[in-house]
Structure formats: C-alpha cells, structure tokens
Write a protein that holds these residues in place. Structure first.
Motif, PDB file in Angstrom:
ATOM      1  N   PHE A 364       0.734  -1.271  -0.110  1.00 44.33           N
ATOM      2  CA  PHE A 364       0.051  -0.035   0.037  1.00 44.33           C
ATOM      3  C   PHE A 364       0.956   1.195  -0.105  1.00 44.33           C
ATOM      4  CE2 PHE A 364      -2.492   3.246   2.087  1.00 44.33           C
ATOM      5  CZ  PHE A 364      -3.755   3.354   1.204  1.00 44.33           C
ATOM      6  N   GLY A 365       2.033   1.500   0.620  1.00 38.06           N
ATOM      7  CA  GLY A 365       2.950   2.302   0.609  1.00 38.06           C
ATOM      8  C   GLY A 365       3.292   2.625  -0.689  1.00 38.06           C
ATOM      9  N   ILE A 366       3.678   1.491  -1.652  1.00 40.21           N
ATOM     10  CA  ILE A 366       4.232   1.881  -2.975  1.00 40.21           C
ATOM     11  C   ILE A 366       2.702   2.373  -3.611  1.00 40.21           C
ATOM     12  CG2 ILE A 366       5.098   0.871  -4.834  1.00 40.21           C
ATOM     13  CD1 ILE A 366       6.918   1.176  -2.329  1.00 40.21           C
ATOM     14  N   PHE A 367       1.881   1.879  -3.579  1.00 37.24           N
ATOM     15  CA  PHE A 367       0.685   2.446  -4.282  1.00 37.24           C
ATOM     16  C   PHE A 367       0.204   3.793  -3.934  1.00 37.24           C
ATOM     17  CE2 PHE A 367      -3.785   3.479  -2.998  1.00 37.24           C
ATOM     18  CZ  PHE A 367      -4.299   3.544  -4.162  1.00 37.24           C
ATOM     19  N   LEU A 368       0.496   4.159  -2.845  1.00 32.98           N
ATOM     20  CA  LEU A 368       0.321   5.452  -2.089  1.00 32.98           C
ATOM     21  C   LEU A 368       1.280   6.454  -3.012  1.00 32.98           C
ATOM     22  CD1 LEU A 368      -1.543   7.110  -0.266  1.00 32.98           C
ATOM     23  CD2 LEU A 368       0.061   6.792   1.417  1.00 32.98           C
ATOM     24  N   VAL A 369       2.485   6.206  -2.979  1.00 29.49           N
ATOM     25  CA  VAL A 369       3.480   7.031  -3.701  1.00 29.49           C
ATOM     26  C   VAL A 369       3.004   7.192  -5.214  1.00 29.49           C
ATOM     27  CG1 VAL A 369       5.825   6.946  -4.341  1.00 29.49           C
ATOM     28  CG2 VAL A 369       5.507   6.437  -1.894  1.00 29.49           C
ATOM     29  N   VAL A 370       2.532   6.162  -5.814  1.00 34.30           N
ATOM     30  CA  VAL A 370       2.413   6.225  -7.250  1.00 34.30           C
ATOM     31  C   VAL A 370       1.293   7.261  -7.456  1.00 34.30           C
ATOM     32  CG1 VAL A 370       1.594   5.204  -9.380  1.00 34.30           C
ATOM     33  CG2 VAL A 370       3.150   3.756  -7.807  1.00 34.30           C
ATOM     34  N   VAL A 371       0.360   7.209  -6.685  1.00 32.11           N
ATOM     35  CA  VAL A 371      -0.877   8.131  -6.520  1.00 32.11           C
ATOM     36  C   VAL A 371      -0.545   9.489  -6.380  1.00 32.11           C
ATOM     37  CG1 VAL A 371      -3.270   8.532  -5.916  1.00 32.11           C
ATOM     38  CG2 VAL A 371      -2.608   6.312  -6.245  1.00 32.11           C
ATOM     39  N   ILE A 372       0.341   9.663  -5.266  1.00 30.64           N
ATOM     40  CA  ILE A 372       0.908  10.973  -4.988  1.00 30.64           C
ATOM     41  C   ILE A 372       1.683  11.289  -6.031  1.00 30.64           C
ATOM     42  CG2 ILE A 372       2.480  12.164  -3.460  1.00 30.64           C
ATOM     43  CD1 ILE A 372       1.272  10.297  -0.945  1.00 30.64           C
ATOM     44  N   GLU A 373       2.559  10.541  -6.623  1.00 30.46           N
ATOM     45  CA  GLU A 373       3.395  11.058  -7.858  1.00 30.46           C
ATOM     46  C   GLU A 373       2.401  11.847  -9.005  1.00 30.46           C
ATOM     47  OE1 GLU A 373       5.467   7.661  -9.131  1.00 30.46           O
ATOM     48  OE2 GLU A 373       7.073   8.000  -8.069  1.00 30.46           O
ATOM     49  N   THR A 374       1.208  10.964  -9.030  1.00 28.87           N
ATOM     50  CA  THR A 374       0.241  11.622 -10.248  1.00 28.87           C
ATOM     51  C   THR A 374      -0.197  12.943  -9.710  1.00 28.87           C
ATOM     52  OG1 THR A 374      -0.445   9.197 -10.305  1.00 28.87           O
ATOM     53  CG2 THR A 374      -1.833  11.084 -11.471  1.00 28.87           C
ATOM     54  N   ALA A 375      -0.630  13.134  -8.380  1.00 32.14           N
ATOM     55  CA  ALA A 375      -0.901  14.356  -7.928  1.00 32.14           C
ATOM     56  C   ALA A 375       0.120  15.562  -7.978  1.00 32.14           C
ATOM     57  CB  ALA A 375      -1.413  14.213  -6.470  1.00 32.14           C
ATOM     58  N   GLN A 376       1.428  15.097  -7.890  1.00 31.81           N
ATOM     59  CA  GLN A 376       2.575  16.099  -8.273  1.00 31.81           C
ATOM     60  C   GLN A 376       2.397  17.057  -9.643  1.00 31.81           C
ATOM     61  OE1 GLN A 376       5.354  16.718  -5.798  1.00 31.81           O
ATOM     62  NE2 GLN A 376       3.359  16.215  -4.605  1.00 31.81           N
ATOM     63  N   VAL A 377       1.826  16.191 -10.429  1.00 36.57           N
ATOM     64  CA  VAL A 377       1.788  16.907 -11.774  1.00 36.57           C
ATOM     65  C   VAL A 377       0.268  17.187 -12.297  1.00 36.57           C
ATOM     66  CG1 VAL A 377       3.730  16.144 -12.708  1.00 36.57           C
ATOM     67  CG2 VAL A 377       1.814  14.714 -12.975  1.00 36.57           C
ATOM     68  N   THR A 378      -0.565  17.355 -11.426  1.00 37.94           N
ATOM     69  CA  THR A 378      -2.062  17.764 -11.624  1.00 37.94           C
ATOM     70  C   THR A 378      -2.394  18.869 -11.323  1.00 37.94           C
ATOM     71  OG1 THR A 378      -2.871  16.177  -9.820  1.00 37.94           O
ATOM     72  CG2 THR A 378      -2.816  15.158 -12.076  1.00 37.94           C
ATOM     73  N   PRO A 379      -2.956  19.916 -11.834  1.00 35.04           N
ATOM     74  CA  PRO A 379      -3.262  21.232 -11.170  1.00 35.04           C
ATOM     75  C   PRO A 379      -4.673  21.024 -10.156  1.00 35.04           C
ATOM     76  CG  PRO A 379      -4.207  20.849 -13.473  1.00 35.04           C
ATOM     77  CD  PRO A 379      -3.409  19.852 -13.179  1.00 35.04           C
ATOM     78  N   PRO A 380      -4.689  22.074  -9.299  1.00 37.03           N
ATOM     79  CA  PRO A 380      -4.130  23.336  -9.239  1.00 37.03           C
ATOM     80  C   PRO A 380      -2.885  23.163  -8.486  1.00 37.03           C
ATOM     81  CG  PRO A 380      -6.204  23.143  -7.735  1.00 37.03           C
ATOM     82  CD  PRO A 380      -6.227  21.773  -8.531  1.00 37.03           C
ATOM     83  N   ILE A 381      -2.754  22.217  -7.687  1.00 34.97           N
ATOM     84  CA  ILE A 381      -1.610  22.275  -6.691  1.00 34.97           C
ATOM     85  C   ILE A 381      -0.640  21.176  -6.996  1.00 34.97           C
ATOM     86  CG2 ILE A 381      -1.022  22.390  -4.151  1.00 34.97           C
ATOM     87  CD1 ILE A 381      -2.862  24.468  -5.011  1.00 34.97           C
ATOM     88  N   GLY A 382      -0.287  20.723  -8.483  1.00 30.08           N
ATOM     89  CA  GLY A 382       0.645  20.125  -8.618  1.00 30.08           C
ATOM     90  C   GLY A 382       2.124  20.987  -8.542  1.00 30.08           C
ATOM     91  N   PHE A 383       2.986  20.541  -7.508  1.00 31.00           N
ATOM     92  CA  PHE A 383       4.040  21.029  -6.863  1.00 31.00           C
ATOM     93  C   PHE A 383       5.060  21.211  -7.993  1.00 31.00           C
ATOM     94  CE2 PHE A 383       7.974  21.614  -4.676  1.00 31.00           C
ATOM     95  CZ  PHE A 383       8.049  22.609  -4.187  1.00 31.00           C
ATOM     96  N   ASN A 384       5.258  20.070  -8.770  1.00 27.15           N
ATOM     97  CA  ASN A 384       6.176  20.190  -9.876  1.00 27.15           C
ATOM     98  C   ASN A 384       6.007  20.906 -11.145  1.00 27.15           C
ATOM     99  OD1 ASN A 384       7.287  17.754  -8.445  1.00 27.15           O
ATOM    100  ND2 ASN A 384       7.533  16.687 -10.095  1.00 27.15           N
ATOM    101  N   LEU A 385       4.567  21.217 -11.166  1.00 27.48           N
ATOM    102  CA  LEU A 385       4.024  22.207 -12.191  1.00 27.48           C
ATOM    103  C   LEU A 385       4.814  23.746 -11.906  1.00 27.48           C
ATOM    104  CD1 LEU A 385       0.463  21.015 -12.838  1.00 27.48           C
ATOM    105  CD2 LEU A 385       2.729  20.258 -13.802  1.00 27.48           C
ATOM    106  N   PHE A 386       4.532  23.817 -10.667  1.00 25.02           N
ATOM    107  CA  PHE A 386       5.075  25.397 -10.261  1.00 25.02           C
ATOM    108  C   PHE A 386       6.755  25.287 -10.374  1.00 25.02           C
ATOM    109  CE2 PHE A 386       1.087  24.939  -8.023  1.00 25.02           C
ATOM    110  CZ  PHE A 386       0.376  26.151  -8.597  1.00 25.02           C
ATOM    111  N   VAL A 387       7.280  24.212 -10.219  1.00 26.57           N
ATOM    112  CA  VAL A 387       8.861  24.269 -10.131  1.00 26.57           C
ATOM    113  C   VAL A 387       9.376  24.183 -11.455  1.00 26.57           C
ATOM    114  CG1 VAL A 387      10.848  22.880  -9.664  1.00 26.57           C
ATOM    115  CG2 VAL A 387       9.182  22.619  -7.992  1.00 26.57           C
ATOM    116  N   LEU A 388       8.347  23.652 -12.432  1.00 25.74           N
ATOM    117  CA  LEU A 388       8.821  23.834 -13.870  1.00 25.74           C
ATOM    118  C   LEU A 388       8.402  25.346 -14.545  1.00 25.74           C
ATOM    119  CD1 LEU A 388       7.760  20.346 -15.528  1.00 25.74           C
ATOM    120  CD2 LEU A 388      10.031  21.594 -15.902  1.00 25.74           C
ATOM    121  N   GLN A 389       7.294  25.750 -13.919  1.00 20.40           N
ATOM    122  CA  GLN A 389       7.061  27.138 -14.359  1.00 20.40           C
ATOM    123  C   GLN A 389       7.951  28.068 -14.164  1.00 20.40           C
ATOM    124  OE1 GLN A 389       3.880  29.121 -12.310  1.00 20.40           O
ATOM    125  NE2 GLN A 389       3.123  29.960 -14.294  1.00 20.40           N
ATOM    126  N   SER A 390       8.777  27.897 -12.880  1.00 21.72           N
ATOM    127  CA  SER A 390       9.837  29.073 -12.493  1.00 21.72           C
ATOM    128  C   SER A 390      10.910  28.522 -13.288  1.00 21.72           C
ATOM    129  CB  SER A 390      10.087  28.731 -11.010  1.00 21.72           C
ATOM    130  OG  SER A 390      10.841  27.517 -10.980  1.00 21.72           O
TER     131      SER A 390
END
Length: 434
Positions: A364-390
């Motif tokens: 479940f920990g690995i599953f959770l990480v994959v889903v959280i990874e997905t959220a890192q590149v989905t708006p509005p609070i996709g953190f990686n999106l903001f890093v790439l924007q900068s």
C-alpha cells in the motif's frame, strides 16, 4: 450517526483553518485540540505535549533531515553537468534520442535525493537548455521531465516512504526495497512513451547525434562513476544489512560532502546554504508530522478511525474496490494538498481500513506513492508544475497539458501494481538482511 457528526466537525475545523492560511502543522494541531476538548475528558494540553515530543523524538525520523541535506549538497555541485555528459553517449542512439536523459537522469538522481523537487531542479537545470539547443520539441522536454521527476518520491531513499513508514510504524528499509522494481518499471514506461512518440508522433525530429565509438562512450561514462558510487554506498549498505536507513543517510551526507570537495564546489557559503535549506525543509515536515501525531491521538480517543473502518467494512468492498475508491480519494486530495501532508493527514483513518481489508501495508505504501506522484503533476496544486514554471516561464496550463500522457502512465502503473503486487513485495520478502 455520531461518527458522521464527528467527521463533519473535524472537516469543518480543518478546512476553516486551512482556508484561513494557517500552516498545515498548526491546522492539524487545531483540529486535534478541538477533538480532544469536545469528545474526551483528557486535558488537551498535556496530551499534545506528550504526543508531539514522542513523535518528534523518533530515531527513525532522523533519516529524513540527513537525506534532505544530502540532496541539498548535491544540488550545489556540478553533478548534473557530469551526469548529462555521462548519460548522453548511451541515450543518443535510442528512438527519441537524448529525451531519454530526462528519464535516466531522474531515475539515477532519485536514488540519492528522495525528493521530486530536488530531482526536477537538478536534472532540469542541465537537460532543458541542452535539449532545446538540439531542437527537441518543447512539449516533450517539459512533459517527460515533469513525469520522470516524480520518481524521486518512489526510488529509495524516498522522503514520502520515510514519512509513511513513521506514520504506520513500519520498517523504512523494507519500504525502500519495495520501491525499487516499481520505480524501474515506471521509468521504463516513460521511456516507452518517448519511443512511441518517436515512431508515431507528428512534426520534425532533431538532427541525429554524430557517431561515437564504443571507446568514446566508455570514456565519457567516467563522469557517472562518482554518482553511481554514492548510490551504491547509500542504497547498498541498507540492502546488504550493513546500515540502517539513518546510518546510510549519514554515510550519504559524508559522501556528498566528499564529492563536492573533490569537484571544488564546496565552500563555506555553499555548506551553510545547504545546511539551512535542509533545516527549513526538515522543520516544515517535522512540524506537519507533529500535528498529524496529535490528530491521530485525538481521533483515536473519539473512536472515529475504528468507526469509519467499520463503516467501510459494512459496505463489503473487495480489496480492489477499496483501492479504486482510495485512488480517486487521493487524486482529489492531491489536487489541493502536497503529498506529505496527504499521507500524514489520512493515515489515522486509512490504516485501519487497509489492515482490516487484508491489504499488505508495504504494498500500500508503494501504491500510495504512485498516486501521490500523479498528484504532483495535476493542477491546481501540482508542485512539480510550479517548479517547472519557474524554470521555463511557461503557463501552468501548458505545462499541465504536456504532462497528461505521464499522468496516464502513472495511473497505468497503479493497475500494474494491482495485477502484480509481487512487483512491490517480492524484494522485501526475499532479501534476508544479515
């Protein structure tokens, strides 16, 4: 019915505090305080002091600031330039060319970083100008980098897995082992996407790279030796049983300092900057974990996690159906919160559910990480999106659009984990530490 009212009160207080721009750690403590005052007879102040001290003094948690510090040190070295120079001769002849350096570079650096933001910064600051200069399409450069950087959350050492392990009191080393094969498979899926674009995509292709002999490629590979050596020392010492996660992190810090000293990039100012950067990040995460620990105690006194787990159990959901529901839940949550906050905020309720459903907590920990990874590149609070924007000055909407194929591949990875759970459980179940 009481559980529903209790849940609504918790949620109302939480969103009221978060909506008022209160720090996440303080918001969690505030919710827990309200729960203790309304639903228990135990003094809230005494409980908070005891819980926060116990949660913050965990020996396992000491690995977290050390791995963060290691990443901060490496970020200030010339490692990214050397890594690109060492990888390029081997990637240039693959279909899709040097775009594969985004994937391979993020995979390798993830093994010494533990953070998707650090991985993105480290690889992006070198690969983006190099790939642009060679005429690669902008949407492929940004999209592959956005997706591949999330590997920093899965491939050990992973900060998210450390926080998850501390939250459920599970072995960090086992979680690190579980992340190896899924991380490599996900990197392979990203590379297959580049190959598919090469053969099926429209538009011009970059000019092929000039020929290099095998001798030249091997000679250029010498630039990868320091990084691979650090990966072997940090990860190998854990897997071979010579060091715990915390001890391996300490070795990694010494190795990173040694590398920066040899490269000539270690000065007093860079040393202080790396130390302060690691302190700020570690303090933020620790503060969130303190609030989550107090909230878990408060919820435990109210009986809310057990009641909600029982409610879910009354629906008679199969483990796969429960995973599907949790996937949607974490994707929605990840649109508004960062990954670490999502983990610590929900574990008090989710952990009893998955244990009652018979779901392996390591898997479940690995599953959770994959889903959280997905959220890192989905708006509005996709953190990686903001890093790439900068880094690129593109609009968030454009960057999010380039990352859509990578989001699809990460969701495919969830399906792969469900169909073949051994991908995550085989290594920790079969590697016997001495």
């Amino acid at each position: 019915m009481i559980e529903i009212y209790t849940t609504l009160i918790f949620l109302f207080v939480l969103f009221a505090l978060l909506g008022g721009s209160v720090w996440i750690g303080l918001a969690l403590m505030g919710v827990a305080w309200v729960g203790m005052e309304l639903f228990t007879v135990r003094p809230a102040g005494d409980a908070m002091i005891t819980t926060i001290w116990t949660g913050a003094s965990s020996w396992t948690l000491t690995a977290l600031p050390l791995f963060i510090w290691m990443g901060e040190i490496l970020y200030r070295t010339r490692l990214s330039e050397d890594m690109f120079r060492g990888l390029a001769p081997w990637m240039r002849f693959l279909p899709g060319g040097l775009l594969h350096t985004n994937i391979a570079g993020c995979t390798i650096f993830a093994a010494v970083s533990g953070s998707s933001a650090a991985t993105l910064n480290m690889v992006g600051k070198m690969s983006i100008p190099e790939l642009r200069a060679r005429g690669y399409p902008e949407f492929m450069i940004i999209g592959t980098l956005a997706g591949a950087a999330t590997l920093g959350l899965m491939i050990p050492p992973s900060l998210t897995l450390i926080v998850y392990g501390v939250s459920i009191n599970e072995s960090i080393t086992k979680l690190f082992m579980a992340g190896v094969f899924p991380g490599l498979v996900l990197a392979g899926l990203f590379m297959l996407y580049i190959i598919a674009w090469h053969y099926l995509g429209k538009g011009p292709r970059p000019t092929p790279e000039p020929h290099m002999s095998l001798r030249q490629r091997i000679a250029e590979s010498r630039f990868l030796v320091p990084l691979f050596g650090l990966v072997f020392v940090v990860i190998g010492s854990m897997y071979m049983g010579f060091a715990t996660a915390t001890e391996a992190a300490a070795v990694g810090v010494l190795g990173a300092l040694g590398l920066s000293l040899v490269q000539g990039s270690l000065s007093w100012s860079t040393f202080v900057e790396s130390l302060l950067g690691a302190t700020r990040t570690s303090a933020m995460i620790a503060f969130i974990l303190m609030g989550a620990a107090f909230l878990s105690l408060s919820m435990g006194f109210t009986g809310l996690p057990r009641a909600l787990a029982g409610l879910i159990d009354s629906f008679d959901l199969s483990p796969i159906a429960l995973i599907a529901v949790l996937t949607v839940f974490y994707l929605i949550l990840g649109m508004f919160m960062d990954g670490l906050s999502s983990v610590v905020l929900t574990m008090a309720i989710v952990e009893p559910m998955i244990r009652q459903a018979g779901i392996d907590v390591i898997w479940f920990g690995i599953f959770l990480v994959v889903v959280i990874e997905t959220a890192q590149v989905t708006p509005p609070i996709g953190f990686n999106l903001f890093v790439l924007q900068s880094m690129t000055r593109h609009e968030i909407s454009y960057i999010a659009k380039t990352a859509i194929p990578m989001v699809g591949l990460m969701l495919l990875m969830v399906v792969i984990l469900v169909l073949w759970p051994e991908l995550a459980t085989w290594l920790p179940d079969n590697i016997r530490r001495p």
